[in-house]
Design an enzyme around this catalytic site. Sequence first.
Site, PDB file in Angstrom:
ATOM      1  N   SER A 172     129.803 -48.484 -29.372  1.00 10.18           N
ATOM      2  CA  SER A 172     129.505 -47.040 -29.276  1.00 10.18           C
ATOM      3  C   SER A 172     128.215 -46.814 -28.499  1.00 10.18           C
ATOM      4  O   SER A 172     127.704 -45.710 -28.461  1.00 10.18           O
ATOM      5  CB  SER A 172     129.363 -46.462 -30.683  1.00 10.18           C
ATOM      6  OG  SER A 172     128.353 -47.160 -31.392  1.00 10.18           O
ATOM      7  N   ASN A 186     124.167 -49.036 -42.136  1.00  8.10           N
ATOM      8  CA  ASN A 186     124.814 -47.885 -42.787  1.00  8.10           C
ATOM      9  C   ASN A 186     123.823 -46.769 -43.129  1.00  8.10           C
ATOM     10  O   ASN A 186     124.103 -45.593 -42.909  1.00  8.10           O
ATOM     11  CB  ASN A 186     125.550 -48.336 -44.057  1.00  8.10           C
ATOM     12  CG  ASN A 186     126.695 -49.275 -43.736  1.00  8.10           C
ATOM     13  OD1 ASN A 186     126.973 -49.523 -42.560  1.00  8.10           O
ATOM     14  ND2 ASN A 186     127.356 -49.800 -44.754  1.00  8.10           N
ATOM     15  N   THR A 244     139.388   0.386 -31.622  1.00  8.66           N
ATOM     16  CA  THR A 244     140.061  -0.453 -32.625  1.00  8.66           C
ATOM     17  C   THR A 244     141.459  -0.658 -32.060  1.00  8.66           C
ATOM     18  O   THR A 244     142.021   0.247 -31.429  1.00  8.66           O
ATOM     19  CB  THR A 244     140.149   0.212 -34.025  1.00  8.66           C
ATOM     20  OG1 THR A 244     140.896   1.418 -33.911  1.00  8.66           O
ATOM     21  CG2 THR A 244     138.776   0.523 -34.603  1.00  8.66           C
ATOM     22  N   HIS A 245     141.992  -1.841 -32.242  1.00 13.59           N
ATOM     23  CA  HIS A 245     143.305  -2.193 -31.662  1.00 13.59           C
ATOM     24  C   HIS A 245     143.318  -2.031 -30.136  1.00 13.59           C
ATOM     25  O   HIS A 245     144.364  -1.773 -29.545  1.00 13.59           O
ATOM     26  CB  HIS A 245     144.434  -1.352 -32.276  1.00 13.59           C
ATOM     27  CG  HIS A 245     144.405  -1.327 -33.771  1.00 13.59           C
ATOM     28  ND1 HIS A 245     145.087  -2.221 -34.554  1.00 13.59           N
ATOM     29  CD2 HIS A 245     143.731  -0.506 -34.637  1.00 13.59           C
ATOM     30  CE1 HIS A 245     144.865  -1.956 -35.840  1.00 13.59           C
ATOM     31  NE2 HIS A 245     144.021  -0.926 -35.913  1.00 13.59           N
ATOM     32  N   SER A 247     137.750 -15.392  -4.565  1.00  8.03           N
ATOM     33  CA  SER A 247     139.077 -16.009  -4.591  1.00  8.03           C
ATOM     34  C   SER A 247     139.288 -16.756  -3.280  1.00  8.03           C
ATOM     35  O   SER A 247     138.738 -16.382  -2.242  1.00  8.03           O
ATOM     36  CB  SER A 247     140.125 -14.909  -4.747  1.00  8.03           C
ATOM     37  OG  SER A 247     141.346 -15.288  -4.131  1.00  8.03           O
ATOM     38  N   LYS A 293     138.357 -10.118  -3.969  1.00  5.09           N
ATOM     39  CA  LYS A 293     138.127 -10.447  -5.379  1.00  5.09           C
ATOM     40  C   LYS A 293     136.697 -10.823  -5.743  1.00  5.09           C
ATOM     41  O   LYS A 293     135.991 -11.456  -4.982  1.00  5.09           O
ATOM     42  CB  LYS A 293     139.033 -11.620  -5.774  1.00  5.09           C
ATOM     43  CG  LYS A 293     140.466 -11.211  -5.964  1.00  5.09           C
ATOM     44  CD  LYS A 293     140.632 -10.438  -7.255  1.00  5.09           C
ATOM     45  CE  LYS A 293     141.625 -11.130  -8.119  1.00  5.09           C
ATOM     46  NZ  LYS A 293     141.364 -11.248  -9.452  1.00  5.09           N
ATOM     47  N   ASN A 344     135.579 -12.397  -9.402  1.00 10.04           N
ATOM     48  CA  ASN A 344     136.100 -12.775 -10.727  1.00 10.04           C
ATOM     49  C   ASN A 344     134.985 -13.197 -11.691  1.00 10.04           C
ATOM     50  O   ASN A 344     134.056 -13.906 -11.300  1.00 10.04           O
ATOM     51  CB  ASN A 344     137.096 -13.930 -10.586  1.00 10.04           C
ATOM     52  CG  ASN A 344     138.327 -13.525  -9.800  1.00 10.04           C
ATOM     53  OD1 ASN A 344     138.782 -12.381  -9.888  1.00 10.04           O
ATOM     54  ND2 ASN A 344     138.852 -14.449  -9.012  1.00 10.04           N
ATOM     55  N   GLU A 368     134.643 -16.085 -18.522  1.00 15.18           N
ATOM     56  CA  GLU A 368     135.889 -16.762 -18.925  1.00 15.18           C
ATOM     57  C   GLU A 368     135.600 -18.157 -19.484  1.00 15.18           C
ATOM     58  O   GLU A 368     136.244 -18.606 -20.430  1.00 15.18           O
ATOM     59  CB  GLU A 368     136.858 -16.822 -17.740  1.00 15.18           C
ATOM     60  CG  GLU A 368     137.414 -15.432 -17.406  1.00 15.18           C
ATOM     61  CD  GLU A 368     138.136 -15.367 -16.067  1.00 15.18           C
ATOM     62  OE1 GLU A 368     138.529 -16.413 -15.534  1.00 15.18           O
ATOM     63  OE2 GLU A 368     138.298 -14.238 -15.550  1.00 15.18           O
ATOM     64  N   TYR A 375     131.111 -46.675 -46.549  1.00 15.48           N
ATOM     65  CA  TYR A 375     131.060 -46.662 -45.092  1.00 15.48           C
ATOM     66  C   TYR A 375     132.323 -47.275 -44.501  1.00 15.48           C
ATOM     67  O   TYR A 375     132.808 -48.309 -44.961  1.00 15.48           O
ATOM     68  CB  TYR A 375     129.838 -47.436 -44.547  1.00 15.48           C
ATOM     69  CG  TYR A 375     129.897 -47.477 -43.023  1.00 15.48           C
ATOM     70  CD1 TYR A 375     129.426 -46.406 -42.265  1.00 15.48           C
ATOM     71  CD2 TYR A 375     130.498 -48.544 -42.344  1.00 15.48           C
ATOM     72  CE1 TYR A 375     129.540 -46.409 -40.881  1.00 15.48           C
ATOM     73  CE2 TYR A 375     130.608 -48.547 -40.959  1.00 15.48           C
ATOM     74  CZ  TYR A 375     130.131 -47.473 -40.238  1.00 15.48           C
ATOM     75  OH  TYR A 375     130.254 -47.459 -38.871  1.00 15.48           O
ATOM     76  N   GLN A 385     132.134 -43.894 -37.004  1.00 18.87           N
ATOM     77  CA  GLN A 385     131.328 -44.112 -35.799  1.00 18.87           C
ATOM     78  C   GLN A 385     131.548 -43.014 -34.753  1.00 18.87           C
ATOM     79  O   GLN A 385     130.647 -42.673 -33.991  1.00 18.87           O
ATOM     80  CB  GLN A 385     131.654 -45.479 -35.198  1.00 18.87           C
ATOM     81  CG  GLN A 385     130.917 -45.769 -33.902  1.00 18.87           C
ATOM     82  CD  GLN A 385     130.867 -47.256 -33.595  1.00 18.87           C
ATOM     83  OE1 GLN A 385     130.020 -47.968 -34.107  1.00 18.87           O
ATOM     84  NE2 GLN A 385     131.778 -47.716 -32.763  1.00 18.87           N
ATOM     85  N   LYS A 429     129.459 -39.282 -33.834  1.00 16.97           N
ATOM     86  CA  LYS A 429     128.377 -38.948 -32.905  1.00 16.97           C
ATOM     87  C   LYS A 429     128.884 -38.323 -31.610  1.00 16.97           C
ATOM     88  O   LYS A 429     128.347 -37.321 -31.136  1.00 16.97           O
ATOM     89  CB  LYS A 429     127.506 -40.171 -32.633  1.00 16.97           C
ATOM     90  CG  LYS A 429     126.476 -40.298 -33.735  1.00 16.97           C
ATOM     91  CD  LYS A 429     125.978 -41.648 -34.087  1.00 16.97           C
ATOM     92  CE  LYS A 429     126.913 -42.774 -34.207  1.00 16.97           C
ATOM     93  NZ  LYS A 429     127.595 -42.851 -35.538  1.00 16.97           N
TER      94      LYS A 429
END
Length: 461
Positions: free
Chosen positions: A27, A114, A159-160, A281, A287, A289, A294, A321, A326, A329
């Site tokens: 690791s 450990n 709302t909605h 674009s 364009k 964007n 995003e 352990y 491992q 991380k």
Amino acid sequence: MKNKNKTVWSNRFKGKTSQSFQKIGSSIHIDKRLYEQDIAASIVHTQMLSKQKIIKSEDANKIINGLKKIKAQIDKGNFEFKEKFEDIHLNIEKALFDIIGPSAGYMHTARSRNDQVVTDFKLWIKDASKEILKDISLVMKNLLKKAEKNTDTVMPGLTHLKNAQPISFAHYLLSYFEMLKRDKKRFENNLDLLDECPLGSAALSGTSYKIDRTYTAKKLGFKKPTDNSIDSVSDRDFAIDFLYASAVCAMHLSRLAEDFIIYNSDAFKLISFKDSMLTGSSIMPQKKNPDPAELIRGKVGINYGKLNAILTIMKGLPMSYFKDMQDDKELVFSGFDTLKDTLTMSAELINSVNANKSNMLFMANQGHTTATDFADYLVKNKSLSFRQSYSISAKLVNFAEKNKKLLSELSLEEVKKFYKDLDKSALKVFDVKNSMNMKKSHGGTSIINVKSMIKKYKKEI
Ligand code: ARG
């Protein structure tokens, strides 16, 4: 020199480690990020061993000086990390042997990897959380700055995704301030919960040496040592909590980004971004964007993924352990990196937002957003129940819709068709700014409320 390439456990083993296992088992490419914490913890551990007369002070001094040299080498990029030695702990121990010789062998007395790895990891997450807290504060500051300029900017509250009631752009922005405030608390709570030092729990059962765990805990900046050696080496709650707090924070930023994308769309045109926050674009010349927004919206997927992965790894793991852990991380480091980038980007994006005030006002008037205000007026002034008033207002909306008029465009005569006993003053309720400013209840959108909230927030930040 013969020992140079040997693992610490080589005398117990016949034959070489499988190459494919070495690749998946090592690791070091990930946990080398723990080197500062590992060295700091090793120095304190060594000081404690010497103080307790468990090792000789000459050996301790050699170890500490050697560790400092290793740190300087790594800082400068002059250290060769070796896959063969698995992880940061054994890479450093091996290097220490190279530098100071056999005295290095005293360092690992009364500890195990450990407890070592959890100590390092907790220290790392402490620092990372503090960084994230600062980054969140910057986003909050920028929200506050933008809000200050827009306390009287009326926009449609949705709302909605349908026009609901007029609100100020400031009030809208400050809703995210509150979310981020809670995010900070989540990270702070974790800082509090993880503030116990596992060092000295050794493999899982503690140690027979007369160590001083309070000393190491305090010197490493923890409140106290952990109370159960088995839990100490098995616990990854602090990593899970960190990833959970990160996931929720990233989710909030994703919602903000989505709002901005919608408000910036050609259909809404409520806000625009500076060119520095836009891309073009490859085919459509016209364009612009909102890619950064995003990306902020999407990055949360990574944060959710890391949280989900660590929860799944930990599920059903027996005490204590196991190597499964491992991978914790990689998850935390990448969750941290992702959230950090997302926060930095969000802070910039908020600064670059420009409110299209005239269109916000225009849109706030669409969709009969003051229908509730008319119902409330009848309740307050004509002693009707809210349900009676609601029904009168609904009929008025039907009439306005049929005649293609805004509520504010109706004449007193037209309104009176639905409730006779009215004078001109009643028409005021159809004004969107008035509607906004009537919302003086605690936490409501009126200018007066929002201004006093801004004052309060400024003191908090
Ligand atoms: N690199 C290991 C990890 O991150 C350190 C602990 C190793 N302990 C062990 N018993 N193999 O989990």
